[in-house]
Structure formats: C-alpha cells, structure tokens
Design a protein around this motif. Structure first.
Motif, mmCIF file in Angstrom:
data_model
loop_
_atom_site.group_PDB
_atom_site.id
_atom_site.type_symbol
_atom_site.label_atom_id
_atom_site.label_comp_id
_atom_site.label_asym_id
_atom_site.label_seq_id
_atom_site.Cartn_x
_atom_site.Cartn_y
_atom_site.Cartn_z
ATOM 1 N N ASN A 125 1.302 -0.553 8.833
ATOM 2 C CA ASN A 125 1.334 -0.418 7.370
ATOM 3 C C ASN A 125 2.228 0.762 6.959
ATOM 4 O O ASN A 125 2.107 1.275 5.865
ATOM 5 C CB ASN A 125 -0.072 -0.278 6.782
ATOM 6 N N MET A 131 2.156 3.725 7.714
ATOM 7 C CA MET A 131 1.467 4.976 7.453
ATOM 8 C C MET A 131 2.196 6.103 8.167
ATOM 9 O O MET A 131 2.077 7.271 7.796
ATOM 10 C CB MET A 131 0.027 4.878 7.945
ATOM 11 N N THR A 146 4.398 8.912 6.492
ATOM 12 C CA THR A 146 3.932 10.189 5.949
ATOM 13 C C THR A 146 4.145 11.342 6.924
ATOM 14 O O THR A 146 3.990 12.494 6.559
ATOM 15 C CB THR A 146 2.430 10.139 5.600
ATOM 16 N N VAL A 183 4.681 0.870 -0.467
ATOM 17 C CA VAL A 183 3.481 0.909 -1.295
ATOM 18 C C VAL A 183 2.876 -0.495 -1.420
ATOM 19 O O VAL A 183 1.683 -0.702 -1.237
ATOM 20 C CB VAL A 183 3.812 1.500 -2.681
ATOM 21 N N ARG A 215 1.282 -1.578 1.812
ATOM 22 C CA ARG A 215 -0.034 -1.013 2.092
ATOM 23 C C ARG A 215 -1.122 -1.673 1.259
ATOM 24 O O ARG A 215 -2.298 -1.610 1.616
ATOM 25 C CB ARG A 215 -0.017 0.496 1.864
ATOM 26 N N ALA A 216 -0.732 -2.261 0.158
ATOM 27 C CA ALA A 216 -1.722 -3.033 -0.584
ATOM 28 C C ALA A 216 -2.041 -4.329 0.162
ATOM 29 O O ALA A 216 -3.162 -4.826 0.106
ATOM 30 C CB ALA A 216 -1.214 -3.336 -1.981
ATOM 31 N N VAL A 218 -1.684 -4.633 3.523
ATOM 32 C CA VAL A 218 -2.240 -4.277 4.828
ATOM 33 C C VAL A 218 -3.110 -3.033 4.643
ATOM 34 O O VAL A 218 -2.626 -1.918 4.623
ATOM 35 C CB VAL A 218 -1.102 -3.987 5.838
ATOM 36 N N GLY A 219 -4.394 -3.267 4.477
ATOM 37 C CA GLY A 219 -5.298 -2.143 4.212
ATOM 38 C C GLY A 219 -5.675 -1.408 5.485
ATOM 39 O O GLY A 219 -5.423 -1.878 6.592
ATOM 40 N N MET A 220 -6.257 -0.236 5.313
ATOM 41 C CA MET A 220 -6.580 0.555 6.499
ATOM 42 C C MET A 220 -7.917 1.260 6.347
ATOM 43 O O MET A 220 -8.249 1.792 5.295
ATOM 44 C CB MET A 220 -5.478 1.587 6.722
ATOM 45 N N ILE A 233 -5.355 0.732 -9.774
ATOM 46 C CA ILE A 233 -3.961 1.093 -9.513
ATOM 47 C C ILE A 233 -3.061 -0.129 -9.557
ATOM 48 O O ILE A 233 -1.954 -0.098 -10.079
ATOM 49 C CB ILE A 233 -3.856 1.784 -8.143
ATOM 50 N N HIS A 234 -3.573 -1.240 -8.997
ATOM 51 C CA HIS A 234 -2.722 -2.425 -8.929
ATOM 52 C C HIS A 234 -2.918 -3.355 -10.117
ATOM 53 O O HIS A 234 -2.332 -4.433 -10.155
ATOM 54 C CB HIS A 234 -2.987 -3.167 -7.619
ATOM 55 N N VAL A 262 -8.985 -4.375 -2.795
ATOM 56 C CA VAL A 262 -7.571 -4.578 -3.095
ATOM 57 C C VAL A 262 -7.130 -5.978 -2.654
ATOM 58 O O VAL A 262 -6.019 -6.411 -2.921
ATOM 59 C CB VAL A 262 -6.731 -3.469 -2.428
ATOM 60 N N GLY A 311 -3.194 4.473 1.788
ATOM 61 C CA GLY A 311 -3.560 3.264 2.522
ATOM 62 C C GLY A 311 -4.012 2.145 1.610
ATOM 63 O O GLY A 311 -4.038 0.979 2.014
ATOM 64 N N LEU A 312 -4.388 2.484 0.390
ATOM 65 C CA LEU A 312 -4.775 1.436 -0.560
ATOM 66 C C LEU A 312 -3.584 0.985 -1.385
ATOM 67 O O LEU A 312 -3.731 0.218 -2.321
ATOM 68 C CB LEU A 312 -5.858 1.968 -1.498
#
Ligand SMILES: Nc1ncnc2c1ncn2[C@@H]1O[C@H](COP(=O)(O)OP(=O)(O)OP(=O)(O)O)[C@@H](O)[C@H]1O
Ligand SMILES: [Mg+2]
Lengths: 291, 460
Positions: A90, A92, A95, A120, A123-124, A126-128, A150-151, A204, B348-349
């Motif tokens: 995703n 990540m 970062t 961004v 990541r929506a 593919v959640g973590m 947010i979405h 999400v 992550g979200l």
C-alpha cells in the motif's frame, strides 16, 4: 537434523539485532522460490521486487501473487522482511525517506508504483491494520467515521451512522461498545482497540486488508476473536497477514509464504507448507517452532 | 576573615568529613566481611557526614550575618548617644557616610567627631566578625568530630541522604513559590493604598488616562485621571494583532518543520527561527518605528486612509514576528512527539498528509500548541520596548489599529521612571496596573486550561 540447529530455531531470534545465522543455514544454497508463487485469480501480482533502506537491501527479488478473496500468511524469522514487503503493497514505505522500491507491483493489473498512481487512493483500496493497536485519540464513533468522512462515502449523518454501525458489527465489536460510541477509543482494552482498528479499516470498504501481526499484542481470547473475524472477512476482502504464530497461520490462511533473510523461500497451500514443506529452510523453521 | 574564606573553610571541613567517614565505613565493612549482603555504599556515609557539618554551620553563618547589621547599627547609635554627638536628623544617612569610608583618604576627609564614630564602628565590626567566625568554625569542627564518631555501619545513610536531597529540592521549589507569592502580596498591598486614593471603579472603568498631577496649584491640567480602560484596550489591541500574525505563521511553520521538511532543512531552519526570539526587543523596536511604521503610513495614505505616524498596527505586526518562535518551536516539539503509529493509521486509511495533520495530529498536540500560544500571548502583553518605539505613549481609547495607542506596561515604565515621590498616586498607580495585568494573564491561563481540557485528544 542436528540438535543445535533445532535448539536455535526453537527460539527464533527477536529484534533487529538478530544473531548471525548459523553456518548450517547459510550453507544451504538459495535457488528460486519453491512452490507456486503464481496463482489464478490474483488480486496482487508482484514481480521481482527489491526493497532498499538506503544501501541496505531488505527484500531480494521477490515474486509472488496474492489471490483474491483468500488469506495469505507471510511467515519467517524476525527481520526477514515480512513487514517491509507488506508495506510495499500500500506504498506505506513512501513515508520512510530512505526506502526505495524496485520491481513491479500490480493491483488488478495496474502498476501501483506508476507515476500517475495516487498513493492516497491506493491506501483507501488497500487498508492496513498494524501490530500495535493505534486508535486515534477520538471517540469510538469518530474513529470509525474517520475514513468515510475523508472519502465522502456517505451523504448524510444517518447514512454515516449506519456505515459506522455496520463496520463495528462486521468487526465483532458493536455489542460491546454500542452504549458508549462516544467514549474515547483509547479507553478500550487492547483486543477491543484492535477490533476497532479493523472496523475503521473496513469502514472505508477497501478491497485488500494488510495485517501486520494484528494479534501479537493480544491475549489468546482476543486473538481467537480476531482470527474468527479474519475468517469471516475473507468473503469480502483479500487479506495478507504477517504472523509469528504458525498455529495462527495454519488456522486462518489458505496460502502461506515463507521469507528468509529478505528472500521468498517457499510458497504453497497452507496445508502443504505445514505438513510437507519442500524447502529445507521452511522445514527447519516450522519444525523448530513446533518443537 | 571574609565570608567567602569562611565558606571555603566549611567546604574543606565537609570534604574532610566525607573522606574520613568513607574511609571509616570501608574499613568497617572489610572487617566484618559479609560479602553476600548488599550494603549501603561507603560514599553515602561520606555524604551524610559532610552535610551534617556543612548544612548547620552554613545556616548559623547566614543567620548571624543577618543579625550582624542591625546589631552594629544599634551599638553605634547608642555610642553616638553616649558621646552626646549631635548626629544629624537622619541617622541612616549619618551611618551610611561612616560605613562607606573604606579608603584612608575618605577617612581623613571625615570630621573629627565622625572619625571617632568611625573608630568605634570599626572596632565593633571587627569584633562581631571575629565572633561570628569563631562561632561558626567551632560549630563546624564540633559537628565534624561528632559526625565522624557517631557514624557507623548501622547508620541508615542512604535514607538520611535521600531525606536531605528531598529537603534541598523542596527548598528550591519553595524559594520560587515564595518569591512569586511575595511579589503578588506586595503588589496587592500597594494597590490597596492606591485604591484608597483613587476609587477602584473609576480606575477600572474610567476611560481617561492622564496621570500627571499638578505640583503647583496654578498649573494647567492639574487634575489627574486614572482610568485604565484605554491602556487595557491598547494592550489587547496590540496583542491581538501580534497573535493574529504569530499564531498562523508559527503554527504553519511548525507543521512544515515537523511534517514536511527533510531532516537537513529542519536542522537548519529550527535554530534560525529560534534566533528570532533572541533578538533584543529594542532592535525590533527601531525596526518597527523606522521601517514598518512609515511603510504602513505610506501604504495607508496611498489608499486614502489617515494613519498616525505611530500606530498599533506597526507595533503589533513586529511583535507578531518576534513571538513566532514561541508558537512554532513548542508546536513543532509536540507535533513531533505524536506517535508515528497515529500518522500511519491515518495515512493507511487513505487520508492525505494535510488531512492527517488537521484531523489527527493537531488535535492530539493541542495542549502543547495552546501552551505555545499562551506563552506568546504573555510575551505580547508584557512587551514594552516595541510599543514605546512604535505605538507611542498617547492613551487613546480606540480599536482602530491605525492610530497611536499605549499599553499597560509602557505606562508602568513612564510612571516609575524619573525622580518620583514614592507615595504619590501616580507611582502607586503602577502597582494597580501591575495587579490588573497579573489578573488578566491569570484569567487567560484559566481559560486556556479549560479549552485544552475540553478539546484535547489524549494519546496513550
Ligand atoms: N525504517 C527502516 N530503516 C532502515 N532499515 C529498516 C527499516 N525498517 C526495517 N529495516 C530493515 O529491514 C529489514 C527487514 O525488516 P522488517 O521490519 O521488514 O522485518 P520483519 O520480517 O517484519 O521482522 P519482525 O518479524 O521482527 O517484524 C531488517 O533488517 C530491518 O533492519
Ligand atoms: Mg515486522
């Protein structure tokens, strides 16, 4: 098998400063990944992935498919690169300044590292879920509502309420918290917090959920709940789970991938890996653990 | 013997005690060999022995020093009385003259009669000094001997030492607190004297401020007015402008530094920003008066506004720049302290970086941010130099930032500088202003505390 090696493996090294590998394991020559790294109906296809932290290569040439609507477990000794690999899926790793990813990672045949890809949005999809529960210091409700807000997934308050409730129900937490949705999420027990984080991720409506040792900070009962949850979630989601517990891998996953020192050693059906591993390293890791 | 020499000797005794006690215990330990038992380290016995002589003798020394002066004074005055010397009306002045004669030339310059007094003074001083030295030294020696004899392996040295440390820490804390309390009470006391002369209502709600009282009755403008409203409005106006500048800029630079800047940029930019707070305010003052104020004036006039040559806006803007580091540095620290796991959870979200900052990081860091803003606000309220130079001394009651205003602190300075009779309403007014200022900042703090409690999002 020699006694010393078994003992060594019975206690997998922990921490980054893992003791150097025994000579024995280094003598086994690395070939290609054994087993079936490819699969039909793949959600993710990763091809020749290399990951570097500055000059340090953490992942060597890993190719692996992740099938849709199933659970794949990533296992291996500490520091072998499971988290690193998981976090490429995703982006990540973006970062971390010094982290560099090479190779191809396709989600539904789209390269997620392509220039035009938006991490961004990725990541929506593919959640973590993280090793340590990390609820936001907000109310339980706001934790779950965070992503949808947010979405812009809902049009009004009542839709949002429904979505939050549904996510909490799916995460098996609703019964426990329905009377205190506006109490802080950080006030829950560790296991509840982790389920809250799962609910937050589900809300999400991602396609894939990555879980990095989601139960390692939990007691057996909370762990059992999470595992049960994973079993239910695979109906709707594709799940990649990193775990140190081989029992857990055996219980929840359909496929298992064994990593060793940044390389993917063996992939196969979970049953086959645990009953009849093809690679010597896999066998050592598994038997070491099971005694 | 001078005080410093005496203290040095006391320290020497303490050091001696320390080594002897340590030696004694070490030997004792060696003799009654109990290797398995964990024992108090010999150094703790040393500390206890040393402090047991040092602390009481220091205390006695300071007490004696404290009573020395009054004692000498009373002795001298009785001597003066007995000699029938016609001392001038002011005894203090007379004594001061004698005491300040410390060079042979000055002594020679004294009158004969005064020289006699000087002789006497000198004698008394020498004997008291000697007595003090003797008392303190013998006490110290006695305590050293007593301590060294008493101390043995059964002494609970570690416990005693901990108690002494606790006592010292308590003392340090109470000095700070007592000083504050003392200041508050003295301000309170002087203020009540002021309110005896000027009614409290007309001070708090009066809208005219002109503290000049007439010295002679025939002077014009002889009636003083002590209405504090213009000063507080001026203070609030300038502080508000300053915060309007510093809070957004400070917060945004903090966010940039902690969330976006690479570590190299951060390493350079943060100290540079903090230098802003280290520039002397007088430098800001002339920057405000000579550069910013004329600029604002020119700009205002080109838009057809009338701008005073000294304006609240100029002072506020420059003050705002000055207090940016208070906001940014503290906010940056608290933002960086928010756990990485919260950042990753939000990212992550599928949240963007800015969403993460606004919705997760800033709420979690709120207490620290508010703390920084408060610090900045109290700096702004207390700032004097910039206001004097850029906003002026005229106590106008206005909220128009383009006019000249003045602030509480500036007026306190003007009230107290120059030769003043201390008891006049004019000087006492300074205490009343100080009290009001103190109460204002206190209220500000309480409000901020409530805001933080209400909106803070506490992590771990
Ligand atoms: N942020 C980082 N910076 C530099 N090196 C890193 C970083 N994160 C991980 N590494 C290195 O990459 C390698 C793989 O680490 P990774 O965290 O992926 O292991 P892991 O298999 O998840 O281990 P564990 O089971 O202990 O979580 C390790 O050698 C580690 O030192
Ligand atoms: Mg890991």
């Amino acid at each position: 098998m020699n006694e010393a090696v078994l003992n060594e493996l019975a206690e997998p090294p922990t921490g980054v400063n893992a003791p150097p590998e025994t000579e024995d394991s280094l003598n086994i020559e690395y070939t290609d990944t054994v087993g079936q790294p490819m699969c039909e109906n793949a959600k993710f296809r990763t091809k020749n992935v290399n990951v570097f932290y500055a000059d340090n290569q953490a992942i060597h040439d890993v190719s692996l498919d992740i099938g849709a609507h199933q659970v794949i477990a990533l296992i291996g000794p500490s520091g072998c690169g499971k988290s690193t690999y998981l976090r490429t899926l995703n982006r990540m790793n973006d970062t971390i300044d010094i982290c560099r990813v090479e190779g191809q990672i396709l989600l539904d045949e789209q390269d997620i590292y392509a220039k035009k890809q938006d991490p961004v949005l990725l990541r929506a999809r593919v959640g973590m879920v993280f090793q340590k529960p990390n609820p936001f210091p907000k109310s339980i409700y706001d934790n779950v509502a965070y992503g949808p807000k947010i979405h812009g997934l809902t049009r009004n308050k009542s839709e949002l309420d429904d979505l939050v409730e549904e996510a909490l129900i799916k995460a098996g937490l609703f019964q426990e918290v329905k009377d205190r949705l506006h109490a802080p999420g950080t006030g829950l027990s560790g296991g509840q917090q982790q389920r809250l984080c799962i609910a937050r991720t589900i809300a999400v409506q991602p396609e894939v959920i990555l879980m990095d040792e989601p139960a390692s900070a939990l007691d057996p009962i909370a762990t059992a709940k999470i595992e049960e949850l994973i079993n239910e979630l695979k109906e709707n989601f594709t799940i990649v789970i990193v775990t140190h517990s081989m029992q857990q891998a055996a219980r929840v996953s359909q496929r298992t991938a064994y990593f060793h020192m940044g390389r993917l050693i063996e992939v196969g059906e979970t049953d086959q890996i645990f009953t009849n591993p093809a690679h010597e390293l896999t066998e050592k890791y598994i038997t070491g653990r099971f005694g | 013997m001078t005080i410093s020499a005496l203290i040095f000797l006391l320290l020497l005794f303490a050091a001696f005690s320390y080594f002897m006690a340590r030696q004694k215990i070490t030997t004792a330990y060696r003799q009654n060999k109990q290797p398995s038992k964990i024992m108090t380290l010999p150094k703790y016995f040393g500390y206890v022995a040393a402090l047991c002589s040092l602390l009481p003798s220091l205390l006695v020394l300071f007490v004696l020093q404290g009573v020395e002066e009054p004692y000498i004074n009373s002795e001298i005055s009785s001597f003066i009385g007995s000699q029938n010397i016609a001392a001038s009306d002011d005894l203090d002045l007379y004594l001061n003259e004698i005491k300040s004669a410390d060079t042979p030339e000055k002594i020679a310059a004294l009158s004969e009669e005064k020289q006699a007094v000087y002789q006497r003074y000198h004698e008394i001083e020498t004997t008291t000094q000697r007595t003090i030295t003797a008392i303190v030294l013998s006490l110290a020696i006695l305590l050293v001997i007593w301590g060294l004899r008493k101390i043995n392996t059964e002494t609970p040295a570690r416990k005693v030492f901990e108690k002494i440390i606790e006592g010292i820490l308590l003392l340090a804390a109470s000095i700070a607190i007592m000083t504050t309390v003392g200041i508050v009470f003295s301000v309170l006391f002087e203020s009540t004297r002021f309110f005896g002369e000027v009614p409290i209502m007309s001070f708090m709600f009066g809208t005219e401020w002109s503290p000049q009282t007439a010295i002679r009755a025939d002077q014009v403008g002889s009636s003083a007015a002590f209405g504090a409203v213009p000063l507080f409005v001026g203070t609030m106006l300038i502080s508000f402008i300053a915060l309007l500048v510093s809070v957004p800029l400070g917060l945004m630079s903090a966010v940039y530094l902690s969330e976006y800047a690479s570590s190299t940029v951060r390493a350079v930019a943060k100290p540079v920003l903090e230098i802003l707070a280290g520039i002397p305010t007088v430098v800001y003052g002339f920057f405000a008066a000579l550069t910013v104020a004329p600029f604002i004036r020119g700009l205002g006039e080109s838009m057809g506004l009338s701008v005073a040559s000294e304006s609240a806006l100029a002072a506020g803007l420059v003050m705002g720049i000055m207090i940016i580091p208070f906001v940014s540095s503290l906010s940056d620290d608290v933002l960086s302290a928010v756990p990485q796991s919260l950042r990753e959870g939000s990212l992550g979200l599928g949240a963007t970086r800015s969403e993460t900052i606004v919705k997760v990081l800033i709420p979690a860091a709120l207490p620290g941010i508010v703390g920084g803003v408060l610090l900045a606000a109290s700096r702004a309220i207390g700032e004097t130099m910039i206001v004097v130079m850029a906003a002026g001394l005229a106590a106008n009651l206005t909220v128009n930032p383009l006019e000249a205003v003045t602030t509480v602190t500036v007026q306190i300075v003007t009230l107290l500088t120059g030769d003043q009779e201390f008891d006049s309403a004019k000087t006492l007014a300074a205490f009343a202003l100080g009290l009001m200022l103190f109460i204002t900042t206190l209220i500000l703090n309480v409000i901020a505390l409530h805001v933080v409690r209400k909106y803070r999002e506490q992590y771990e």
